[in-house]
Design an enzyme around this catalytic site. Structure first.
Site, PDB file in Angstrom:
ATOM      1  N   ASP A 100      48.057 -21.106 -82.151  1.00 33.95           N
ATOM      2  CA  ASP A 100      46.640 -22.936 -81.444  1.00 33.95           C
ATOM      3  C   ASP A 100      46.675 -21.777 -80.402  1.00 33.95           C
ATOM      4  O   ASP A 100      47.031 -22.577 -79.209  1.00 33.95           O
ATOM      5  CB  ASP A 100      46.842 -23.661 -82.069  1.00 33.95           C
ATOM      6  CG  ASP A 100      48.236 -24.237 -81.538  1.00 33.95           C
ATOM      7  OD1 ASP A 100      48.256 -25.701 -81.553  1.00 33.95           O
ATOM      8  OD2 ASP A 100      49.419 -23.945 -81.629  1.00 33.95           O
ATOM      9  N   HIS A 153      59.362 -23.945 -78.222  1.00 31.83           N
ATOM     10  CA  HIS A 153      58.772 -24.283 -79.791  1.00 31.83           C
ATOM     11  C   HIS A 153      58.931 -22.902 -81.388  1.00 31.83           C
ATOM     12  O   HIS A 153      59.292 -23.376 -81.661  1.00 31.83           O
ATOM     13  CB  HIS A 153      57.627 -25.287 -80.155  1.00 31.83           C
ATOM     14  CG  HIS A 153      58.153 -26.409 -78.813  1.00 31.83           C
ATOM     15  ND1 HIS A 153      59.131 -27.674 -79.190  1.00 31.83           N
ATOM     16  CD2 HIS A 153      57.572 -26.940 -77.679  1.00 31.83           C
ATOM     17  CE1 HIS A 153      58.684 -27.617 -77.846  1.00 31.83           C
ATOM     18  NE2 HIS A 153      58.175 -27.973 -77.402  1.00 31.83           N
TER      19      HIS A 153
HETATM   20  O1  RIB Z   1      54.905 -29.443 -80.590  1.00 31.41           O
HETATM   21  C1  RIB Z   1      55.314 -28.146 -80.059  1.00 31.41           C
HETATM   22  C2  RIB Z   1      53.505 -27.146 -80.858  1.00 31.41           C
HETATM   23  O2  RIB Z   1      52.976 -28.438 -80.477  1.00 31.41           O
HETATM   24  C3  RIB Z   1      53.935 -26.175 -80.132  1.00 31.41           C
HETATM   25  O3  RIB Z   1      53.398 -25.366 -81.364  1.00 31.41           O
HETATM   26  C4  RIB Z   1      52.849 -26.214 -79.541  1.00 31.41           C
HETATM   27  O4  RIB Z   1      51.860 -24.759 -79.372  1.00 31.41           O
HETATM   28  C5  RIB Z   1      52.001 -26.680 -79.564  1.00 31.41           C
HETATM   29  O5  RIB Z   1      51.010 -26.760 -80.436  1.00 31.41           O
HETATM   30 CA    CA Z   2      51.447 -23.571 -81.070  1.00 30.71          CA
END
Ligand code: RIB
Ligand code: CA
Length: 303
Positions: free
Chosen positions: A8, A238
């Protein structure tokens, strides 16, 4: 290793896709897109824009617009910006989405690359749950599913209980954890150990004047959010940490745990150990500095 990233994009998603493009062990087969940080049409446009910048000609298959049981989703613009890439606006539509919807594309690619395909899900798990529903052999065809999501032994980030990807479609996550393929969960338990600071982005931009500079530019917005809301001097890698776990799992301490997702109420999206659920490999610890070094060295090798 053949990889599809379900994404996303999203600023840290862009970093993860750039890392995948730079990693010599990874053959990026395609991207599938989902709502989350952005509306799904923006996820697809951003994915195709990014692949063009990376010089990659691979398919982008668009997926779910909304979470299970809902007919709407409103992105939190204050995190990734109004178009998903921070302050960047007027992002052009380059190319077209693949003819197949994401779930069908995932099932088809898992069949074609039986036993070889890894899927790394770095957004809500709606497309993954759809693929499992669509094709009973999807899970067994996959080599592995690696998920950026969850906060099993640490606080959440979208609420004190829940991590954002799981929170954004708790029902889909519960479906995946009820009948998981071989799965590795890369949650906040490890990703918050990988803070990437302004100086790191500046060093990256000096070593990679095209791609590194782009990531530097779109990260300003994200770093501001982390400082103002989280009081942190950097943003979590992340999604890149999840992609790194696809090829470098020895870097991670993992435990075999079954998971339940709280699907209602104030703890919506919480990921709780549940011995009645099939075990998956949950990342418990990682040397964050090692992840940051690996990410930087590889992305800095891009033009
Ligand atoms: O919590 C972090 C996640 O949420 C990552 O994938 C960031 O891109 C959001 O989508
Ligand atoms: Ca993400």
């Amino acid at each position: 290793m053949k990889l599809i990233i379900d994404t996303d994009p999203g600023i840290d998603d862009a970093m993860a896709i750039a890392y995948a493009a730079a990693a010599p062990e990874i053959e990026l087969v395609g991207l599938t897109t989902v709502f989350g940080n952005t509306y799904v049409h923006q996820s697809s446009r951003n994915a195709r824009y990014l692949l063009d910048k990376l010089g990659l000609s691979i398919p982008v298959a668009q997926g779910a617009s909304f979470p299970r049981g809902s007919e709407s989703h409103t992105p939190s613009e204050y995190v990734h910006g109004p178009e998903g890439f921070g302050d960047l606006t007027d992002i052009p539509e380059i190319g077209y989405n693949h003819a197949l919807p994401a779930a069908e594309f995932l099932a088809e690619m898992a069949r074609v690359h039986k036993g070889e395909l890894v899927v790394c899900a770095i957004g809500p798990l709606t497309n993954i749950a759809d693929a499992i529903r669509l094709d009973p052999e999807f899970s067994s065809n996959l080599k592995r599913l690696v998920i950026m999501g969850g906060a099993v032994f640490c606080p959440g980030n979208i609420t004190e209980h829940a991590e954002a990807n799981i929170y954004h479609d708790a029902a889909a996550a519960n479906e995946v954890f009820a009948t998981p393929p071989e799965t590795v969960l890369v949650g906040l338990d490890v990703t918050l150990k990988t803070l990437y600071e302004a100086a790191d982005f500046e060093a990256l931009a000096s070593r990679s004047p095209h791609m590194g500079a782009f990531l530097h530019d779109i990260s300003r917005f994200y770093l501001k959010f982390y400082k103002e809301i989280g009081g942190l001097e950097g943003c979590g890698l992340h999604d890149s940490t999840a992609v790194i776990a696809c090829t470098h799992d020895p870097m991670f301490d993992m435990a075999s745990i079954g998971l339940q997702v709280i699907a209602h109420g104030p703890e919506l999206g919480a990921t709780r150990p549940d011995p009645s659920r099939p075990s998956i490999s949950v990342c418990r610890n990682v040397d964050g500095a090692e992840v940051v070094r690996l990410f930087t060295d590889r992305v800095a090798s891009l033009p």
